[in-house]
Design an enzyme around this catalytic site. Structure first.
Site, mmCIF file in Angstrom:
data_model
loop_
_atom_site.group_PDB
_atom_site.id
_atom_site.type_symbol
_atom_site.label_atom_id
_atom_site.label_comp_id
_atom_site.label_asym_id
_atom_site.label_seq_id
_atom_site.Cartn_x
_atom_site.Cartn_y
_atom_site.Cartn_z
ATOM 1 C CD1 TRP A 156 -0.363 -1.338 2.890
ATOM 2 C CD2 TRP A 156 0.684 0.411 3.318
ATOM 3 N NE1 TRP A 156 0.595 -1.651 3.984
ATOM 4 C CE2 TRP A 156 1.630 -0.281 4.541
ATOM 5 C CE3 TRP A 156 0.920 1.866 3.144
ATOM 6 C CZ2 TRP A 156 1.909 0.226 5.054
ATOM 7 C CZ3 TRP A 156 1.177 2.610 4.124
ATOM 8 C CH2 TRP A 156 2.360 1.755 5.240
ATOM 9 C CG ASN A 157 5.135 1.165 1.310
ATOM 10 O OD1 ASN A 157 4.958 0.193 0.059
ATOM 11 N ND2 ASN A 157 6.697 0.909 1.235
ATOM 12 C CE LYS A 180 -4.259 -9.039 -2.673
ATOM 13 N NZ LYS A 180 -3.726 -7.748 -1.899
ATOM 14 N N PRO A 181 -2.952 -5.792 -5.999
ATOM 15 C CG PRO A 181 -4.602 -4.415 -6.733
ATOM 16 C CD PRO A 181 -4.732 -5.487 -6.946
ATOM 17 C CB ALA A 182 -2.544 -2.741 -0.887
ATOM 18 C CB SER A 183 -6.751 -5.490 1.384
ATOM 19 O OG SER A 183 -7.147 -6.186 -0.099
ATOM 20 N N GLY A 233 6.485 -6.113 -0.527
ATOM 21 C CA GLY A 233 5.693 -5.884 0.439
ATOM 22 C C GLY A 233 6.967 -6.934 1.423
ATOM 23 C CB SER A 234 6.335 -7.975 5.000
ATOM 24 O OG SER A 234 5.012 -8.916 4.837
ATOM 25 C CD GLU A 255 12.977 -4.673 -5.113
ATOM 26 O OE1 GLU A 255 13.004 -4.367 -4.177
ATOM 27 O OE2 GLU A 255 13.277 -4.977 -6.619
ATOM 28 C CG LEU A 256 11.533 -9.618 0.313
ATOM 29 C CD1 LEU A 256 11.955 -10.542 0.727
ATOM 30 C CD2 LEU A 256 9.770 -9.390 -0.082
ATOM 31 C CB CYS A 289 11.430 -0.338 1.410
ATOM 32 S SG CYS A 289 11.304 -0.174 -0.053
ATOM 33 C CD GLU A 386 10.843 -2.259 6.633
ATOM 34 O OE1 GLU A 386 9.707 -3.697 6.703
ATOM 35 O OE2 GLU A 386 11.093 -2.157 5.793
HETATM 36 P P1 NAP Z 1 2.937 -7.316 3.086
HETATM 37 O O1 NAP Z 1 1.486 -7.208 4.492
HETATM 38 O O2 NAP Z 1 3.372 -8.022 2.350
HETATM 39 O O3 NAP Z 1 1.260 -6.677 1.772
HETATM 40 C C1 NAP Z 1 1.870 -6.663 0.630
HETATM 41 C C2 NAP Z 1 1.209 -7.401 -0.235
HETATM 42 O O4 NAP Z 1 1.191 -8.696 -0.128
HETATM 43 C C3 NAP Z 1 -0.157 -6.515 0.103
HETATM 44 O O5 NAP Z 1 -0.899 -6.963 -1.670
HETATM 45 C C4 NAP Z 1 -0.790 -8.006 0.588
HETATM 46 O O6 NAP Z 1 -2.330 -8.298 0.277
HETATM 47 C C5 NAP Z 1 -0.385 -9.339 -0.121
HETATM 48 N N1 NAP Z 1 -0.345 -10.065 1.286
HETATM 49 C C6 NAP Z 1 -0.196 -10.344 2.459
HETATM 50 N N2 NAP Z 1 -0.312 -11.564 2.915
HETATM 51 C C7 NAP Z 1 -0.299 -12.005 2.390
HETATM 52 C C8 NAP Z 1 -0.374 -14.164 1.248
HETATM 53 N N3 NAP Z 1 -0.288 -14.751 2.971
HETATM 54 N N4 NAP Z 1 0.033 -14.053 -0.112
HETATM 55 C C9 NAP Z 1 -0.478 -13.391 -0.693
HETATM 56 N N5 NAP Z 1 -0.674 -12.036 -0.586
HETATM 57 C C10 NAP Z 1 -0.315 -11.303 1.047
HETATM 58 O O7 NAP Z 1 3.316 -5.169 3.188
HETATM 59 P P2 NAP Z 1 3.454 -4.331 3.239
HETATM 60 O O8 NAP Z 1 2.896 -4.100 5.094
HETATM 61 O O9 NAP Z 1 1.645 -4.228 2.650
HETATM 62 O O10 NAP Z 1 3.671 -3.131 2.986
HETATM 63 C C11 NAP Z 1 5.283 -2.910 3.650
HETATM 64 C C12 NAP Z 1 6.310 -3.470 3.737
HETATM 65 O O11 NAP Z 1 6.660 -3.709 2.110
HETATM 66 C C13 NAP Z 1 7.225 -3.203 4.560
HETATM 67 O O12 NAP Z 1 8.753 -3.902 4.603
HETATM 68 C C14 NAP Z 1 8.544 -2.276 3.059
HETATM 69 O O13 NAP Z 1 9.037 -2.484 3.619
HETATM 70 C C15 NAP Z 1 7.967 -3.408 1.751
HETATM 71 N N6 NAP Z 1 8.618 -2.577 0.542
HETATM 72 C C16 NAP Z 1 8.858 -3.125 0.304
HETATM 73 C C17 NAP Z 1 9.592 -2.253 -1.127
HETATM 74 C C18 NAP Z 1 10.861 -3.007 -1.904
HETATM 75 O O14 NAP Z 1 11.185 -2.422 -3.391
HETATM 76 N N7 NAP Z 1 11.638 -3.412 -1.510
HETATM 77 C C19 NAP Z 1 9.213 -1.378 -1.326
HETATM 78 C C20 NAP Z 1 8.020 -1.021 -0.539
HETATM 79 C C21 NAP Z 1 7.837 -1.407 0.498
HETATM 80 P P3 NAP Z 1 -3.483 -7.310 1.691
HETATM 81 O O15 NAP Z 1 -3.366 -6.239 1.326
HETATM 82 O O16 NAP Z 1 -4.856 -7.879 0.594
HETATM 83 O O17 NAP Z 1 -3.212 -7.903 2.981
#
Ligand code: NAP
Length: 485
Positions: A156-157, A180-183, A233-234, A255-256, A289, A386
């Protein structure tokens, strides 16, 4: 509330060129974090819709993969132009669902568009090779081919630009996709479908499903017709997706999370370091991130840096991102504000000194004060975790060796920053930092021309740069014999 007839808003999945609801009609509410108001509803899809989206992408792949690089570049350029022509409207939607200041949202649309243009150019440079053959009567070629159907899952960020880095190279390479975008921020994701339609991208090349992460994620990571999973994502979720994708040996890009150190040496230009620190920390309210997570400052300039950072943090204008002059919006939700609070409480209980902010903002909701905490120590939680909020912990170090050891003492390896005017130190520290991205005397370094990606538990692969498109291509070796030579 987003107006239902807003031409930039889609409230449906895009599957095979049709905008469709979830099979059972279920929806997810999308809230504006600045006001708490529900701005709309998008489909709460699951397995069945995702399987159909994969089938649509699979059906579109043979024809799309045979289009010329020039054709694909033209689609990407048209998408780029559409984004810039509609930058304000796309940015307003982004701010309404995510909270970041409008100026940052406009910047996100612009950099997303820039990624498309970069990959439009890269599409035309997917060169194979003619390899000197060890056999006189055979010739050796290598070609690069699109991997196939790509699944893209994003956070979502940066709800728009994180997709640009995946959609751009996928289209450039000749891949079709399911997104699949963030919810919490689906509208900026669904807008990509509208952008693709406006550019005339063939139906089925880009498919978008919103809804239940675990069901959609499971299909995307296990379906035999998905060739690649690209995720931002995470680290926690990334590991789960990699484990699932292993079952069918998919290509993965991850990209975590990060835990970026920001080092300031005695020789640094402190005003420049503070300006860089403000950008690296408070952009997106600390929810990136690559945000500075730990400031490591040498003893000789520690007090000056802390005082200047605290003054600059206090001066930030916090508010609704749509209001003029706002520099920091709310956090994404109440949970994020509560989590930020726990980092501050933990630090204070262990001797941290709050120099600026330190609590929820008077605006209420998920607004949080830009916060500076001096006398940070390795036993405080943010040394390892983080923060993802507007908190600047400042640690003190004495020597360069100590600074490098502190900076590298993390399982993450995404971005890091350091400030110095000593040339030898620049080279030593640059080479000593175990990170995928290093900013030297710069607090914001992301650009489509350069590879973006982490090492260690921050991920696998690069987005952007000449490396970015390769993640969407596979190498074919061709040995030609029987040439009558
Ligand atoms: P997240 O909880 O990992 O969610 C990211 C995406 O994954 C969302 O679309 C989420 O869907 C989905 N997701 C969650 N659980 C899942 C599962 N069990 N199976 C499949 N998909 C699943 O991360 P976030 O809180 O949105 O974003 C913050 C994190 O992203 C931070 O750790 C940040 O550092 C990292 N990030 C990394 C980068 C990079 O380039 N390295 C860039 C930006 C952000 P829902 O929204 O529907 O839950």
């Amino acid at each position: 509330m987003l107006k239902p007839n807003n031409p930039y808003v889609r409230n449906a999945n895009l599957i095979g060129g049709d905008w469709v609801a979830a099979d059972n009609g279920a929806t997810i509410a999308v809230d504006n974090p600045a006001t708490g108001e529900t701005i709309g509803h998008v489909p709460q899809s699951g397995r069945a819709e995702t399987i159909r989206a994969v089938e649509a992408a699979k059906a579109a792949f043979p024809a799309f993969s045979k289009t010329t690089a020039n054709q694909r570049a033209a689609w990407l350029r048209a998408m780029h132009a559409y984004m810039l022509d509609n930058q304000q409207a796309l940015a307003e939607i982004l701010t309404m669902e995510m909270g970041k200041p409008l100026a940052e949202a406009k910047g996100e649309i612009a950099i997303g568009a820039a990624y498309l243009l970069w990959f439009a150019e890269e599409a035309r440079r997917v060169y194979g090779e003619v390899v000197p053959s060890p056999w006189g009567d055979r010739r050796i070629l290598t070609t690069l081919e699109p991997v196939g159907v790509v699944a893209a899952i994003t956070p979502w960020n940066f709800p728009s630009s994180m997709l640009a880095r995946k959609i751009g190279p996928a289209i450039a390479a000749g891949c079709t996709s399911v997104i699949k975008p963030a919810s919490q921020t689906p509208y900026s994701g669904l807008a990509w479908g509208m952008i693709a339609e406006a550019a005339g991208l063939p139906k089925g090349v880009m498919n978008i499903v919103t809804g239940k992460a675990s069901e959609i994620g499971e299909v995307l990571c296990t379906h035999p017709d998905v060739a690649k999973v690209t995720f931002t994502g995470s680290t926690e979720v990334g590991i789960k997706l990699m484990q699932m994708a292993a079952g069918t040996v998919k290509k993965v890009s991850m990209e975590l999370g990060g835990n970026a150190p920001f080092l300031v040496f005695d020789s640094a230009d402190i005003d420049r370091a503070v300006a860089g620190a403000m950008a690296a920390k408070y952009r997106n309210s600390g929810q990136t991130c690559v945000c500075a997570n730990r400031f490591l400052v040498q003893a000789g300039v520690y007090d000056e840096f802390c005082a200047k950072l605290a003054a600059a943090s206090d001066a930030l204008k916090v508010g609704n991102g749509l209001d003029d002059g706002v520099q920091q919006g709310p956090l994404i939700d109440a949970k994020a504000a509560a989590a930020t609070e726990t980092f501050v409480a933990d630090a204070v209980s262990k001797g941290g000194r709050v120099l600026a902010g330190g609590k929820r903002h008077a605006l209420g909701g998920s607004f949080f004060e830009p916060t500076v905490i001096a006398d940070a120590t390795p036993d405080m939680r943010f040394a390892r975790e983080e923060i993802f909020g507007p908190v600047s912990p400042v640690f003190k170090f004495e020597t360069e060796e100590q600074a490098l050891a502190m900076a590298n003492d993390t399982e993450y390896g995404l971005a890091c920053y350091f400030y110095t005017r000593d040339l030898g130190q620049t080279i030593r520290v640059m080479e000593g930092l175990k990170y995928g991205i290093v900013g030297v005397n710069e607090g914001i370094v992301t650009t489509p021309e350069a590879p973006f990606g982490g090492i260690k538990q921050s991920g696998l692969g690069s987005e952007g740069g000449s490396q970015g498109i390769k993640e969407y291509l596979s190498v074919k070796y061709i040995c030609i014999g029987g040439l009558g030579l």
